[in-house]
Scaffold this motif. Structure first.
Motif, PDB file in Angstrom:
ATOM      1  N   ARG A  93       0.746  -1.226   0.034  1.00  0.00           N
ATOM      2  CA  ARG A  93      -0.063  -0.069  -0.041  1.00  0.00           C
ATOM      3  C   ARG A  93       0.781   1.134  -0.029  1.00  0.00           C
ATOM      4  N   ARG A  94       1.934   1.119   0.914  1.00  0.00           N
ATOM      5  CA  ARG A  94       2.801   2.367   0.821  1.00  0.00           C
ATOM      6  C   ARG A  94       3.520   2.731  -0.578  1.00  0.00           C
ATOM      7  N   ILE A  95       4.038   1.530  -1.263  1.00  0.00           N
ATOM      8  CA  ILE A  95       4.647   1.842  -2.432  1.00  0.00           C
ATOM      9  C   ILE A  95       3.537   2.163  -3.559  1.00  0.00           C
ATOM     10  N   LYS A  96       2.280   1.900  -3.508  1.00  0.00           N
ATOM     11  CA  LYS A  96       1.370   2.248  -4.416  1.00  0.00           C
ATOM     12  C   LYS A  96       1.058   3.739  -4.192  1.00  0.00           C
ATOM     13  N   GLN A  97       0.899   4.143  -2.758  1.00  0.00           N
ATOM     14  CA  GLN A  97       0.779   5.504  -2.547  1.00  0.00           C
ATOM     15  C   GLN A  97       1.747   6.404  -3.155  1.00  0.00           C
ATOM     16  N   ASP A  98       3.030   5.861  -2.823  1.00  0.00           N
ATOM     17  CA  ASP A  98       4.293   6.784  -3.459  1.00  0.00           C
ATOM     18  C   ASP A  98       4.291   6.836  -5.000  1.00  0.00           C
ATOM     19  N   MET A  99       3.976   5.732  -5.642  1.00  0.00           N
ATOM     20  CA  MET A  99       3.801   5.582  -7.180  1.00  0.00           C
ATOM     21  C   MET A  99       2.962   6.679  -7.861  1.00  0.00           C
ATOM     22  N   TYR A 120     -14.432  10.561 -11.950  1.00  0.00           N
ATOM     23  CA  TYR A 120     -13.526   9.485 -12.843  1.00  0.00           C
ATOM     24  C   TYR A 120     -12.871   8.331 -12.132  1.00  0.00           C
ATOM     25  N   VAL A 121     -13.202   7.264 -12.408  1.00  0.00           N
ATOM     26  CA  VAL A 121     -12.963   6.063 -11.780  1.00  0.00           C
ATOM     27  C   VAL A 121     -11.828   5.484 -12.766  1.00  0.00           C
ATOM     28  N   SER A 122     -10.625   5.225 -12.493  1.00  0.00           N
ATOM     29  CA  SER A 122      -9.622   4.893 -13.291  1.00  0.00           C
ATOM     30  C   SER A 122      -8.777   3.593 -12.740  1.00  0.00           C
ATOM     31  N   CYS A 123      -8.494   2.619 -13.475  1.00  0.00           N
ATOM     32  CA  CYS A 123      -7.735   1.664 -13.330  1.00  0.00           C
ATOM     33  C   CYS A 123      -6.192   1.757 -13.759  1.00  0.00           C
ATOM     34  N   ASN A 124      -6.117   2.946 -14.647  1.00  0.00           N
ATOM     35  CA  ASN A 124      -4.786   3.401 -15.173  1.00  0.00           C
ATOM     36  C   ASN A 124      -4.272   4.881 -14.663  1.00  0.00           C
ATOM     37  N   TYR A 125      -3.777   4.806 -13.571  1.00  0.00           N
ATOM     38  CA  TYR A 125      -3.563   6.239 -12.893  1.00  0.00           C
ATOM     39  C   TYR A 125      -2.443   7.061 -13.934  1.00  0.00           C
ATOM     40  N   HIS A 126      -1.386   6.243 -14.554  1.00  0.00           N
ATOM     41  CA  HIS A 126      -0.572   6.790 -15.458  1.00  0.00           C
ATOM     42  C   HIS A 126      -1.271   7.679 -16.612  1.00  0.00           C
ATOM     43  N   ARG A 127      -2.305   6.921 -17.292  1.00  0.00           N
ATOM     44  CA  ARG A 127      -3.087   7.540 -18.311  1.00  0.00           C
ATOM     45  C   ARG A 127      -3.987   8.870 -17.644  1.00  0.00           C
ATOM     46  N   LEU A 128      -4.478   8.637 -16.340  1.00  0.00           N
ATOM     47  CA  LEU A 128      -5.421   9.621 -15.704  1.00  0.00           C
ATOM     48  C   LEU A 128      -4.850  10.954 -15.648  1.00  0.00           C
ATOM     49  N   VAL A 129      -3.381  10.962 -15.076  1.00  0.00           N
ATOM     50  CA  VAL A 129      -2.776  12.040 -14.980  1.00  0.00           C
ATOM     51  C   VAL A 129      -2.515  12.730 -16.019  1.00  0.00           C
ATOM     52  N   PHE A 147      -6.385  -4.569  -6.048  1.00  0.00           N
ATOM     53  CA  PHE A 147      -5.498  -5.864  -6.687  1.00  0.00           C
ATOM     54  C   PHE A 147      -4.430  -5.969  -5.846  1.00  0.00           C
ATOM     55  N   PRO A 148      -4.266  -6.545  -4.649  1.00  0.00           N
ATOM     56  CA  PRO A 148      -3.213  -6.952  -3.936  1.00  0.00           C
ATOM     57  C   PRO A 148      -2.090  -7.753  -4.603  1.00  0.00           C
ATOM     58  N   HIS A 149      -1.007  -7.578  -4.287  1.00  0.00           N
ATOM     59  CA  HIS A 149       0.034  -8.265  -4.765  1.00  0.00           C
ATOM     60  C   HIS A 149       0.342  -7.878  -6.185  1.00  0.00           C
ATOM     61  N   THR A 150      -0.191  -6.993  -6.734  1.00  0.00           N
ATOM     62  CA  THR A 150       0.293  -6.302  -7.892  1.00  0.00           C
ATOM     63  C   THR A 150       0.407  -4.908  -7.800  1.00  0.00           C
ATOM     64  N   ARG A 151       0.967  -4.270  -8.750  1.00  0.00           N
ATOM     65  CA  ARG A 151       1.183  -2.824  -8.914  1.00  0.00           C
ATOM     66  C   ARG A 151      -0.319  -2.079  -9.355  1.00  0.00           C
ATOM     67  N   HIS A 152      -1.095  -2.863  -9.664  1.00  0.00           N
ATOM     68  CA  HIS A 152      -2.398  -2.122 -10.075  1.00  0.00           C
ATOM     69  C   HIS A 152      -3.262  -1.528  -8.886  1.00  0.00           C
ATOM     70  N   VAL A 153      -3.782  -0.526  -9.274  1.00  0.00           N
ATOM     71  CA  VAL A 153      -4.642   0.093  -8.161  1.00  0.00           C
ATOM     72  C   VAL A 153      -5.761   1.143  -8.747  1.00  0.00           C
ATOM     73  N   GLU A 154      -7.037   1.216  -7.940  1.00  0.00           N
ATOM     74  CA  GLU A 154      -7.978   2.024  -8.729  1.00  0.00           C
ATOM     75  C   GLU A 154      -7.796   3.362  -7.879  1.00  0.00           C
ATOM     76  N   VAL A 155      -7.874   4.468  -8.935  1.00  0.00           N
ATOM     77  CA  VAL A 155      -7.902   6.014  -8.219  1.00  0.00           C
ATOM     78  C   VAL A 155      -9.322   6.485  -8.969  1.00  0.00           C
TER      79      VAL A 155
END
Length: 472
Positions: free
Chosen positions: A98-104, A427-436, A457-465
């Protein structure tokens, strides 16, 4: 640097793909320099690794041994961890994930020029049923959440493996004996399919030469209804004779409520089928989320983490502001699918009217059925069509919900939304790189009021924003 060269280093950070990285500095003892990405590593790991390939200018290496583990490293309960592409981060403690996802996420926002930051990633919850057949479950945070997915697509490899692809490989497969993402009896299901293939002399699919019979085993669960659908996806359904079908039915009957043969004749490596034959039960399952029943077809999109999808529904409702309104309020749900958000919102406020729009005609039919089944058909209307045809632009709305696929919004859609300028956008995004990147355009006329990350999506780099935008 050549294949097989041995490298040593200490992992310093993560890249955008969730791999640990360090900088290799050239000297007399090294074989090169530059950034080295190492899957299944974590910050602080001191590793010995082997160079295997280049990936868009980044050198990728495979861990040979861990000299000193980093502080976030934990033991992995799955025997396939470190090879299987299903879990890139199982070796990380969940707090670290969770910390790493927040930082990313915050780094992506900052690099795109946005000042907004998230203060936490909402943790994944897991549920324990009150009894074997109960529909009511108790949700609670878990230090190592597993068994949270309601769908998994297991590929059939050219050598007869059934499982997931090796991380970073397109034609190498992990022959799974268990899968901690879906359910603890997955191994039994996959083994029964292997045995059936052998008895029926059916050949595994070869994705390179486009030959063979059996392509995928797809499992869909109703986490809150105890329903399970198993779909065996084949190249040519006519090859599965009545005797073979009977044998498959006998093998899997105790493990599912629905069993289907799906046919996919295209050479493309996809698990979705073009048509289906039902061997057991109905050609659908039902799932319950937030006390709403949803019918789901084999190819339907549905959030793969039911418990956290309920949290996502609640956050979307909060950001729309519907509970702040006592008069009529209109919402346009632009990528509505089978009515996941639309029906939930309609159940919250009886004066609310929602227009749903979705390219998939089958999903629209399901949305209409689901709205009727949940008693909100008079509040909802659903239309099928591609978002970029802009046939939705004259629909009256105070608030728009956007939940596009991973590729994000079409430029024509962004332009039309800005011209339409609804008061609120969620806006519900599963790809925050595209979102920004897309937020740069929206911020010409909107300001970002709130941002929340939710871990589906635990244990992956993916996250919903989820982002709330207000018209200025």
């Amino acid at each position: 640097m050549r294949f097989g060269h041995r490298l040593t280093g200490k992992i310093e950070a993560f890249d955008d793909k969730g791999r640990g990285v360090f900088e290799l500095h050239s000297d007399k003892t090294t074989v090169g320099s530059g950034r080295i990405a190492i899957p299944f590593s974590t910050t602080g790991d001191e590793v010995i690794a082997t160079f295997v390939k280049r990936d868009h200018g980044v050198k990728v290496a495979r861990i040979e041994s861990i000299v000193t583990p980093g502080p976030d490293r934990v033991s992995t309960p799955c025997p396939h961890a470190g090879i299987c592409g299903g879990c890139l981060w199982q070796h990380l403690s969940y707090d670290a994930q969770r910390r790493i996802k927040q930082d990313m996420i915050n780094a992506a926002f900052a690099n795109a020029g946005h000042n907004e930051r998230i203060t936490e990633v909402m943790p994944c919850l897991v549920e324990t049923p009150t009894n074997q057949h109960a529909e009511k479950h108790t949700a609670h945070p878990s230090a190592t959440p597993f068994y949270f997915r309601n769908r998994m697509d297991y590929a059939v490899g050219w050598n007869g493996e059934i499982g997931l692809k090796e991380y970073g490989q397109w034609n190498r497969y992990v022959d799974l004996t268990t899968c901690l993402l879906l359910d603890d009896n997955v191994g039994e299901t996959l083994q029964l399919v292997r045995d059936w293939m052998h008895k029926a002399d059916l050949q595994p699919w070869d994705a390179k030469f486009h030959t063979g019979d059996i392509r995928y085993v797809v499992i869909r669960d109703g986490k809150h209804t105890n329903q399970r659908m198993i779909i065996v996806v084949v190249k040519d359904a006519s090859r599965i004779t009545p005797a073979y079908r009977s044998l498959l039915t006998t093998s899997l009957a105790k493990l599912c409520t629905s069993l289907l043969i799906g046919e996919q004749s295209l050479p493309t490596d996809i698990s979705f089928a073009q048509k289906f034959d039902t061997l057991i039960g109905d050609p659908w399952i039902t799932e319950i989320a937030s006390n709403i029943r949803y019918r789901i077809y084999p190819n339907s999109f549905f959030q793969t983490n039911t418990v956290m999808a309920e949290e996502l529904q609640r956050k979307v409702a909060e950001f729309t502001g519907i509970r702040d309104h006592t008069n009529s309020h209109r919402i346009l749900d632009l990528y509505c699918g089978l009515g996941f958000f639309s029906i939930f919102l309609a159940k919250q406020v009886s004066s609310l009217h929602i227009s749903g729009f979705e390219i998939d005609a089958e999903a629209i039919n399901l949305a209409q059925y689901n709205a009727k089944m949940n008693g909100v058909a008079t509040q909802c209307d659903f239309t099928s069509g591609p978002a970029e045809d802009l046939s939705w632009k004259n629909i009256e709305t105070d608030c728009m919900i956007l939940d596009p696929p991973r590729a994000g919004l079409h430029p024509k859609v962004i332009k039309a939304i800005i011209e339409k300028h609804p008061q609120t956008i969620v806006y519900v995004s599963c790809n925050y790189h595209r979102l920004v990147e897309e937020l740069k355009q929206f911020k010409n006329v909107y300001h970002i009021e709130s941002v929340q990350a939710i871990d589906l999506f635990p244990h992956t780099r993916h996250v919903e924003v989820v982002v709330k935008l207000r018209y200025t």
